[in-house]
Design a protein around this motif. Structure first.
Motif, mmCIF file in Angstrom:
data_model
loop_
_atom_site.group_PDB
_atom_site.id
_atom_site.type_symbol
_atom_site.label_atom_id
_atom_site.label_comp_id
_atom_site.label_asym_id
_atom_site.label_seq_id
_atom_site.Cartn_x
_atom_site.Cartn_y
_atom_site.Cartn_z
ATOM 1 N N GLU A 37 0.820 -1.210 0.000
ATOM 2 C CA GLU A 37 0.000 0.000 0.000
ATOM 3 C C GLU A 37 0.859 1.268 0.000
ATOM 4 N N GLY A 52 1.389 3.511 -2.331
ATOM 5 C CA GLY A 52 0.706 4.676 -2.883
ATOM 6 C C GLY A 52 -0.201 5.337 -1.879
ATOM 7 N N ALA A 53 -0.956 4.534 -1.139
ATOM 8 C CA ALA A 53 -1.861 5.071 -0.124
ATOM 9 C C ALA A 53 -1.076 5.721 1.017
ATOM 10 N N ARG A 72 1.885 7.241 0.717
ATOM 11 C CA ARG A 72 2.429 8.521 0.256
ATOM 12 C C ARG A 72 1.350 9.592 0.137
ATOM 13 N N GLU A 73 0.082 9.192 -0.015
ATOM 14 C CA GLU A 73 -1.011 10.158 -0.006
ATOM 15 C C GLU A 73 -1.212 10.766 1.383
ATOM 16 N N ARG A 74 -0.866 9.997 2.410
ATOM 17 C CA ARG A 74 -1.134 10.405 3.794
ATOM 18 C C ARG A 74 0.108 10.873 4.541
ATOM 19 N N SER A 128 0.061 15.500 -5.171
ATOM 20 C CA SER A 128 -0.520 14.758 -4.047
ATOM 21 C C SER A 128 -2.014 14.549 -4.205
ATOM 22 N N GLY A 129 -2.589 15.100 -5.293
ATOM 23 C CA GLY A 129 -3.997 14.841 -5.571
ATOM 24 C C GLY A 129 -4.941 15.981 -5.277
ATOM 25 N N HIS A 165 -0.278 19.016 1.545
ATOM 26 C CA HIS A 165 -1.453 18.175 1.302
ATOM 27 C C HIS A 165 -2.104 17.694 2.597
ATOM 28 N N PRO A 224 -0.955 16.121 5.522
ATOM 29 C CA PRO A 224 -0.733 14.705 5.832
ATOM 30 C C PRO A 224 -1.023 14.399 7.303
#
Length: 317
Positions: A69, A71-72, A74-76, A103-104, A150, A152
């Motif tokens: 996980e 990718g998930a 690095r999003e957080r 970061s979306g 982003h 986090p």
């Protein structure tokens, strides 16, 4: 709540083992990660971000498996790298907006968050200058801003005070504390300067050669010792007078155990409250000035006492 957990985490390269069955649990808050060069700090961060696979063992970040996980995670998670990696010909605003989009975040939200975070790190007035014209301290703040833009849940800060002067280091450490106290974001920070960790972190993880040496609260590591630190001035008009030696002699006459701990600090064994009175009277009788009288604390560097080479490399940087 645990933000990072590792279980027998191992990373082997052809000629070296960077992490050796590392098992540790990191709670939310501001946590320091310390170790000599080659101790495995950077390797651990890469594994936690899902950028490098472990050879053995497991690790979870915010409850997510680093092996599957990434990718998930690095999003957080925000990441502030150690080395200078900023494009010199773009402005701080352009760069942080770009990282926010990566970061979306939608375009409008990215611009709003960028303005807010650059104000937080003290770069709002300079946000339209090219990064190449920034000082080292300003560049470090840009790297911190992009790690936070982003919003986090956790940020990994790799040597955030690198290259900064004492004032710049204090400012950066203040920002790091505010990241957690004002935004509720957990922080894992690496540093060679152990005094920074003592002042900034709630908890410290010490690794050496990829192995865990100690993981405990900063309060436990820096608990008071049974020693008093006494610092006195020389006697005015008598430059040849050795105040430290004279004080040691007086204390010995009074039945106290005392030594000189490098420099001009006299360490006195604290056997009871009456020791304070004996020191006060001895200083007064000698006619010298009392600069400091306080109960000594342990230092994080003492954790490395079992390995003098590591202590020399880390504690004295």
């Amino acid at each position: 709540m645990s933000v990072i957990t590792t279980d027998n985490l191992t990373k082997r390269f052809p000629r070296v083992t960077a992490l050796d069955h590392l098992t540790v649990e990191v709670q939310s808050g501001v946590v320091g990660l310390v170790g000599a060069n080659g101790a495995g700090k950077s390797t651990l961060i890469k594994i936690l971000l899902g950028l490098s696979p472990a050879t053995e063992g497991t690790a979870r970040v915010l409850g997510l498996d680093v092996a599957t996980e990434g990718g998930a995670i690095r999003e957080r998670v925000g990441y502030m790298p150690e080395h200078d990696c900023l494009p010199p010909d773009v402005t701080a605003t352009e760069f942080v907006v770009h990282m926010a989009r990566m970061s979306g975040l939608p375009a409008t939200a990215a611009r709003e968050r960028t303005a807010d975070i650059l104000r937080h790190v003290g770069l709002y007035e300079e946000r339209y200058r090219p990064i190449g014209t920034y000082s080292t301290g300003m560049k470090q703040r840009v790297k911190l801003a992009q790690a936070l833009v982003h919003d986090p849940q956790l940020v990994l800060l790799d040597e955030p005070t690198n290259g900064l002067d004492p004032v710049g280091r204090d400012d950066m450490l203040g920002l790091i504390r505010r990241v957690h106290s004002e935004f509720g974001i957990s922080v894992l920070v690496t540093s060679h300067l152990l005094g920074e960790l003592e002042r900034t972190c709630d908890h410290v993880v010490v690794i050496d050669g990829g192995k865990l040496l100690r993981s405990s609260s900063t309060a436990d590591m820096t608990a008071y010792t049974a020693m008093l630190a006494v610092e006195v001035t020389e006697r005015q008009g008598e430059p040849e007078f050795d105040a430290d030696a004279a004080l040691l002699a007086r204390l010995a006459e009074a039945g106290l155990t005392a030594t000189v701990d490098g420099g001009h600090v006299v360490l006195v064994e604290l056997t009871g409250d009456e020791v304070y009175d004996v020191i006060r009277d001895a200083v007064a009788d000698l006619g010298v000035g009392l600069v400091r009288l306080e109960q000594r604390r342990h230092h994080i560097s003492e954790v490395f006492a079992v390995n003098p080479a590591v202590e020399e490399e880390v504690a004295h940087v």
